[in-house]
Design an enzyme around this catalytic site. Structure first.
Site, PDB file in Angstrom:
ATOM      1  CB  ILE A 177     -19.992  -1.155 -22.220  1.00 28.69           C
ATOM      2  CG1 ILE A 177     -20.467   0.219 -21.817  1.00 28.69           C
ATOM      3  CG2 ILE A 177     -18.494  -1.234 -22.247  1.00 28.69           C
ATOM      4  CD1 ILE A 177     -20.106   0.572 -20.371  1.00 28.69           C
TER       5      ILE A 177
ATOM      6  CG  ASN B  40     -11.830 -13.563 -26.300  1.00 27.23           C
ATOM      7  OD1 ASN B  40     -11.745 -14.218 -27.339  1.00 27.23           O
ATOM      8  ND2 ASN B  40     -12.282 -12.316 -26.287  1.00 27.23           N
TER       9      ASN B  40
ATOM     10  CD  GLN C 155     -10.956 -14.734 -19.422  1.00 27.09           C
ATOM     11  OE1 GLN C 155     -10.168 -15.687 -19.525  1.00 27.09           O
ATOM     12  NE2 GLN C 155     -11.999 -14.759 -18.611  1.00 27.09           N
TER      13      GLN C 155
ATOM     14  CG  HIS D  59     -17.064 -12.707 -20.990  1.00 26.82           C
ATOM     15  ND1 HIS D  59     -16.005 -12.700 -20.114  1.00 26.82           N
ATOM     16  CD2 HIS D  59     -16.622 -12.133 -22.125  1.00 26.82           C
ATOM     17  CE1 HIS D  59     -14.956 -12.136 -20.700  1.00 26.82           C
ATOM     18  NE2 HIS D  59     -15.297 -11.789 -21.933  1.00 26.82           N
ATOM     19  CG  PHE D  60     -20.010 -18.104 -23.993  1.00 23.95           C
ATOM     20  CD1 PHE D  60     -19.911 -18.481 -22.669  1.00 23.95           C
ATOM     21  CD2 PHE D  60     -19.472 -18.928 -24.964  1.00 23.95           C
ATOM     22  CE1 PHE D  60     -19.285 -19.673 -22.311  1.00 23.95           C
ATOM     23  CE2 PHE D  60     -18.842 -20.124 -24.615  1.00 23.95           C
ATOM     24  CZ  PHE D  60     -18.750 -20.492 -23.290  1.00 23.95           C
ATOM     25  CG  HIS D  61     -17.630 -11.654 -26.661  1.00 22.25           C
ATOM     26  ND1 HIS D  61     -17.503 -10.291 -26.490  1.00 22.25           N
ATOM     27  CD2 HIS D  61     -16.615 -12.212 -25.951  1.00 22.25           C
ATOM     28  CE1 HIS D  61     -16.456 -10.041 -25.715  1.00 22.25           C
ATOM     29  NE2 HIS D  61     -15.896 -11.192 -25.370  1.00 22.25           N
TER      30      HIS D  61
HETATM   31  P1  AMP Z   1     -13.003 -10.109 -23.205  1.00 22.44           P
HETATM   32  O1  AMP Z   1     -11.913  -9.417 -23.976  1.00 22.44           O
HETATM   33  O2  AMP Z   1     -13.489 -11.343 -23.905  1.00 22.44           O
HETATM   34  O3  AMP Z   1     -12.634 -10.343 -21.767  1.00 22.44           O
HETATM   35  O4  AMP Z   1     -14.248  -9.126 -23.269  1.00 22.44           O
HETATM   36  C1  AMP Z   1     -14.651  -8.277 -22.229  1.00 22.44           C
HETATM   37  C2  AMP Z   1     -15.811  -7.486 -22.782  1.00 22.44           C
HETATM   38  O5  AMP Z   1     -16.456  -6.845 -21.706  1.00 22.44           O
HETATM   39  C3  AMP Z   1     -15.392  -6.384 -23.785  1.00 22.44           C
HETATM   40  O6  AMP Z   1     -16.023  -6.637 -25.032  1.00 22.44           O
HETATM   41  C4  AMP Z   1     -15.889  -5.109 -23.138  1.00 22.44           C
HETATM   42  O7  AMP Z   1     -16.406  -4.183 -24.069  1.00 22.44           O
HETATM   43  C5  AMP Z   1     -16.968  -5.618 -22.180  1.00 22.44           C
HETATM   44  N1  AMP Z   1     -17.218  -4.779 -21.015  1.00 22.44           N
HETATM   45  C6  AMP Z   1     -16.310  -4.276 -20.154  1.00 22.44           C
HETATM   46  N2  AMP Z   1     -16.923  -3.567 -19.187  1.00 22.44           N
HETATM   47  C7  AMP Z   1     -18.261  -3.640 -19.429  1.00 22.44           C
HETATM   48  C8  AMP Z   1     -19.427  -3.117 -18.779  1.00 22.44           C
HETATM   49  N3  AMP Z   1     -19.351  -2.372 -17.681  1.00 22.44           N
HETATM   50  N4  AMP Z   1     -20.633  -3.403 -19.327  1.00 22.44           N
HETATM   51  C9  AMP Z   1     -20.720  -4.150 -20.445  1.00 22.44           C
HETATM   52  N5  AMP Z   1     -19.670  -4.660 -21.087  1.00 22.44           N
HETATM   53  C10 AMP Z   1     -18.455  -4.428 -20.596  1.00 22.44           C
END
Ligand code: AMP
Length: 144
Positions: free
Chosen positions: A31, A86, A93, A99-101
């Site tokens: 997002i 992360n 994290q 999750h994988f970016h």
């Molecule tokens: P992390 O810091 O690796 O845990 O990344 C979490 C990721 O989730 C961040 O890049 C956010 O932008 C993404 N995120 C959080 N809420 C949503 C959502 N509702 N839809 C899509 N991505 C999200």
């Protein structure tokens, strides 16, 4: 595990821009993308981080990462892709559902790389490699 925002996406309780789905894996747009097309690949099971991922789930997830990384690269025209996960708040994290970016990259100088350091001595390097190798060996023994 408390229900995360990603669990709500899996359950269909909140919307997401889904790009790929199987019985075990889901991929959708982040997002707040680093670049447009930044996609997250997640297991559908509520797995907190990489340390609690089973071998079978790891196989499904890795296959999906490869498929989605290739699709993001082609769809965005990005010459490069970063794949980042992360694990743990110390590592950045924020959502505690593994999750994988998949991040399209256009220029290696835009963010730089994590700063790297050097081992203090060859002995230190050998010792740390041995500690990790021993740990890998004991984990395989445990799962036999
Ligand atoms: P992390 O810091 O690796 O845990 O990344 C979490 C990721 O989730 C961040 O890049 C956010 O932008 C993404 N995120 C959080 N809420 C949503 C959502 N509702 N839809 C899509 N991505 C999200």
């Amino acid at each position: 595990m408390a229900e995360t925002i990603f669990q709500k996406i899996i359950n269909g309780e909140i919307p997401a821009s889904k790009v790929y789905e199987t019985d075990t894996v889901l991929a959708f747009l982040d997002i707040n993308p680093v670049h447009k097309g930044h996609t997250l690949v997640i297991p559908k099971k509520p797995i907190k981080d990489i340390h609690t991922l089973s071998d079978i789930a790891a196989g499904d997830l890795m296959r999906a990462i490869v498929v989605v990384a290739d699709a993001v690269k082609k769809a965005t025209g990005a010459p490069g892709i970063n794949i980042i996960s992360n694990n743990g708040s110390e590592a950045g994290q924020e959502v505690f559902h593994l999750h994988f970016h998949i991040i399209p990259r256009f220029n290696k100088t835009e963010f730089g790389r994590l700063p790297h350091t050097k081992y203090e001595s060859d002995e230190e390097q050998v010792k740390i490699a041995q500690q990790i190798a021993d740990m890998v060996k004991s984990q395989y023994k445990e799962s036999e």
